[in-house]
Scaffold this motif. Structure first.
Motif, PDB file in Angstrom:
ATOM      1  N   THR A  31      37.907  87.434 -41.593  1.00 26.62           N
ATOM      2  CA  THR A  31      36.614  86.762 -41.399  1.00 26.62           C
ATOM      3  C   THR A  31      36.071  86.237 -42.715  1.00 26.62           C
ATOM      4  N   ILE A  89      21.224  77.585 -37.245  1.00 21.26           N
ATOM      5  CA  ILE A  89      21.927  78.856 -37.032  1.00 21.26           C
ATOM      6  C   ILE A  89      21.247  79.709 -35.970  1.00 21.26           C
ATOM      7  N   ARG A  94      25.803  81.192 -35.912  1.00 15.75           N
ATOM      8  CA  ARG A  94      26.278  81.199 -37.289  1.00 15.75           C
ATOM      9  C   ARG A  94      27.646  80.520 -37.406  1.00 15.75           C
ATOM     10  N   LYS A  95      28.564  80.896 -36.532  1.00 14.44           N
ATOM     11  CA  LYS A  95      29.943  80.419 -36.604  1.00 14.44           C
ATOM     12  C   LYS A  95      30.025  78.908 -36.429  1.00 14.44           C
ATOM     13  N   THR A 138      24.036  79.771 -44.272  1.00 12.68           N
ATOM     14  CA  THR A 138      24.789  80.285 -43.125  1.00 12.68           C
ATOM     15  C   THR A 138      25.825  81.319 -43.540  1.00 12.68           C
ATOM     16  N   TYR A 142      25.918  85.084 -42.087  1.00  7.89           N
ATOM     17  CA  TYR A 142      27.060  85.437 -41.236  1.00  7.89           C
ATOM     18  C   TYR A 142      27.793  86.661 -41.786  1.00  7.89           C
ATOM     19  N   THR A 146      28.286  90.586 -40.206  1.00 14.77           N
ATOM     20  CA  THR A 146      29.609  90.925 -39.688  1.00 14.77           C
ATOM     21  C   THR A 146      30.325  91.991 -40.513  1.00 14.77           C
ATOM     22  N   GLU A 202      31.852  85.174 -33.337  1.00 17.29           N
ATOM     23  CA  GLU A 202      30.449  84.916 -33.651  1.00 17.29           C
ATOM     24  C   GLU A 202      29.815  86.221 -34.133  1.00 17.29           C
ATOM     25  N   SER A 203      28.739  86.112 -34.879  1.00 13.76           N
ATOM     26  CA  SER A 203      28.020  87.290 -35.371  1.00 13.76           C
ATOM     27  C   SER A 203      27.554  88.170 -34.210  1.00 13.76           C
TER      28      SER A 203
END
Length: 487
Positions: A31, A89, A94-95, A138, A142, A146, A202-203
């Motif tokens: 990631t 976001i 986020r992604k 972002t 993110y 994560t 995704e987060s």
């Protein structure tokens, strides 16, 4: 198995006896590396004007003022990107917001590659800058949402390492290629993320905010590894987001007294990060070395600086979760005070043609000062302000608060970059560098008084700590206590 009940919510939290704690996993490394390719493009774009200045002057006959605009239009665009990034976001996620920045970079490099005069470069730098602004808020958000707290410092510096790879790649390519080919290379560097995005989730926090609890849990399970039970972390995430807020309520919270204190800390770190003069130095490295009058080749010196910038990130990665954020910021400030002071003195002696020093024998001084300066910046004020932005801003308003912080940072970047050359011409390089050194002395006091230590603490722990609750870092039982409102 033990079950604890939070006093404020009466929601059960589960602690499994003997359960291994999820720390470093290959999934988290993938990631961090995936999104760091975006950071590499940012570094390459930031460094682009340094090796291309000579070829642009020859082909398009750009003036000093036009060159300053070409350099500063990137942070100018980043300002607008940061302003809209918070909303992006929060709604797109986020992604997928990171993917938007990637497309903006591809468009920007295409415009620059096809340039027929300097105005194309203006447009390309603005478009790329918008992508930089969105990515700058972002990526920290993110990664903060994560990565596990025990490795958030180390893996959180992976984007900085890739950013420095981008800078180094641009400097190395600039020895051989001119501006158009360098733009093509920038476009090529923008493509890997288009493939890697399908590997990362995704987060979990964003998915939970959207009511997608099962997807949030699957995202957590992928990030922490199948060998670990994520029930406890999932329940804590539910508890931290148990109170939904509409837009008006979020704005009220954002401008409440306690949140403004946290914003003050983040904005202060962003301000002093730019008052190091780093972007002016990166944008004009080759020119500064040429102006020193040193017998050392400016392109070689620029490449050495880029190499040191790259290597120093790995030093920071090994220290940030051992020494902590504050100590590295102290080391960073002191190193830059000495480096800028020495380099400013060198320029003063050169500009005043001081007979007491034979500068021909001191050609090593500018490069040595630059190395110390870049090393100091990369250890602290380079990565830590962005890392702490993702850590200390509360989750419920992290999007808009990060947007304000990033917009402020890019405003400072634009101001420093645009005014660096004109100020140099008026007062001389030595006074400009000494001014940056004085600002680093002020930064020391700011760090001492205002900046908290966040090493090894979960995002919820940090919120409670900044609300005035004393906690032990990462204590599974100690964290199960009422969480007072900091809003």
């Amino acid at each position: 198995m033990k079950v604890f009940v939070r006093a404020d919510t009466h929601v059960s939290s589960i602690v499994l006896d003997g359960e291994p704690k999820p720390k470093f996993t290959i999934s988290q490394l993938i990631t961090a590396v995936a999104v760091s390719f975006i950071s590499m493009v940012i570094g390459y774009m930031a460094a682009y004007t340094s090796p291309t200045q000579n070829s642009l002057e020859k082909e398009f006959h750009v003036t000093t003022n036009q060159m300053s605009w070409i350099s500063s239009f990137m942070p100018f665009g980043a300002l607008f990107g940061a302003l809209c990034g918070g909303t992006l976001i929060e709604h797109l996620g986020r992604k997928w917001s990171i993917l938007v920045t990637n497309f903006l970079f591809l468009i920007a490099w295409t415009v620059i590659y096809c340039a027929e005069d300097y105005r194309y470069l203006y447009a390309g730098r603005i478009i790329g800058g918008v992508g930089v602004g969105i990515a700058s808020l972002t990526l920290p958000v993110y990664l903060a949402e994560t990565l596990h707290p025990k490795v958030r410092g180390t893996l959180g510096l992976v984007p900085s390492a890739f950013g420095n790879i981008g800078i180094l790649s641009c400097f190395l390519s600039g020895i051989v290629y001119q501006w158009r080919t360098l733009a093509l290379i920038g476009g090529i560097l923008s493509t890997p993320f288009l493939l890697l995005i399908w590997w990362i989730p995704e987060s979990p926090r964003f998915l939970m905010m959207r009511g997608k609890e099962e997807k949030s849990k699957r995202s957590l399970r992928w990030l922490r590894g199948t060998a670990f039970n994520v029930d406890k972390e999932h329940v804590e995430l539910q508890n931290s987001l148990r109170q939904p807020y509409n837009q008006n309520e979020r704005m009220r919270i954002l401008f409440s007294r306690n949140i403004l204190k946290l914003l003050f800390i983040v904005l202060g770190l962003m301000f002093f990060q730019q008052m190091t003069g780093i972007n002016a130095v990166i944008f004009y490295t080759t020119k500064i070395f040429r102006d020193t009058g040193s017998t050392w080749d400016e392109n070689i010196c620029t490449t050495i600086v880029g190499l040191v910038n790259f290597m120093s990130t790995f030093i920071a990665a090994t220290l940030i979760d051992r020494w902590g954020r504050k100590l590295l910021l102290y080391v960073s400030s002191i190193s830059m005070v000495f480096a800028l002071g020495i380099l400013g003195t060198y320029f003063y002696l050169k500009d005043n043609k001081a007979a007491i020093v034979d500068l021909q024998r001191c050609g090593w001084v500018p490069l040595s000062s630059f190395i110390l300066y870049i090393l100091g910046f990369s250890l602290g004020f380079g990565p830590i302000p962005w890392l702490m932005m993702g850590e200390i801003l509360p989750g419920k308003i992290r999007g808009p608060a990060a947007s304000i912080s990033a917009a402020f940072a890019w405003t400072c970047t634009f101001t420093v970059t645009k005014t660096f050359l004109p100020i140099n011409e008026v007062v001389g390089t030595h006074y400009t560098l000494w001014l940056f050194a004085v600002m680093m002395l002020v930064a020391l006091a700011f760090i001492k008084v205002f900046v908290p230590e966040t090493m090894g603490q979960s995002l919820d722990d940090i919120e409670r700590k900044l609300a005035g609750v004393k906690i032990k870092p990462m204590s599974s039982v100690g964290n199960l206590r009422p969480m007072p409102s900091i809003y």
